[in-house]
Design a protein around this motif. Structure first.
Motif: not given
Length: 130
Positions: A82-97
């Motif tokens: 697993q590398i990353l998570r994104r959501s439409a709700r928080m479109s300015d960011r990407v979360y990395v594991h």
């Protein structure tokens, strides 16, 4: 905060780089994170979507998040990390594991979320420091 962050999967096929976002990092106990990671929680570090790059090998799985909006999980199709998570709700960011970071010491969770979904065998909850 302008920390440059890099990371990769176990086999090195998927790599990424980006800038640390001035937002809370967290340990998430939601059921989606449990199922995606195969463990009791996911440790996530926020990066700015602006300037974020990930290698083309990253495979994206789209699903519906708890908000009803789409969320995306990025992983390596070769080693399965697993590398990353994104959501439409928080479109300015990407979360990395956090486990995918080249320097995992760059991660320090600020809080724990969805503690109500935590499994009794997962003692990874932390105290909210925000």
């Amino acid at each position: 905060m302008a920390d440059r962050i890099t990371g990769r999967c176990k086999c090195g096929q998927v790599t990424y780089e980006g800038t640390r976002l001035d937002a809370a990092s967290f340990r998430c106990h939601c059921r989606d994170c449990q199922q995606l990671t195969g463990t009791g929680h996911a440790d996530m570090l926020p990066l700015s979507l602006e300037g974020f790059s990930v290698s083309d090998a990253c495979k994206i799985f789209e699903m519906e998040g708890g908000s009803g909006q789409p969320t995306y999980s990025g992983f390596c199709p070769e080693c399965g990390a697993q590398i990353l998570r994104r959501s439409a709700r928080m479109s300015d960011r990407v979360y990395v594991h956090a486990g995918s970071l080249d320097d995992p010491s760059a991660y320090a969770p600020d809080r724990s979320i969805y503690d109500g979904a935590a499994q009794p065998w997962d003692t990874g909850s932390i105290i909210d420091r925000s």
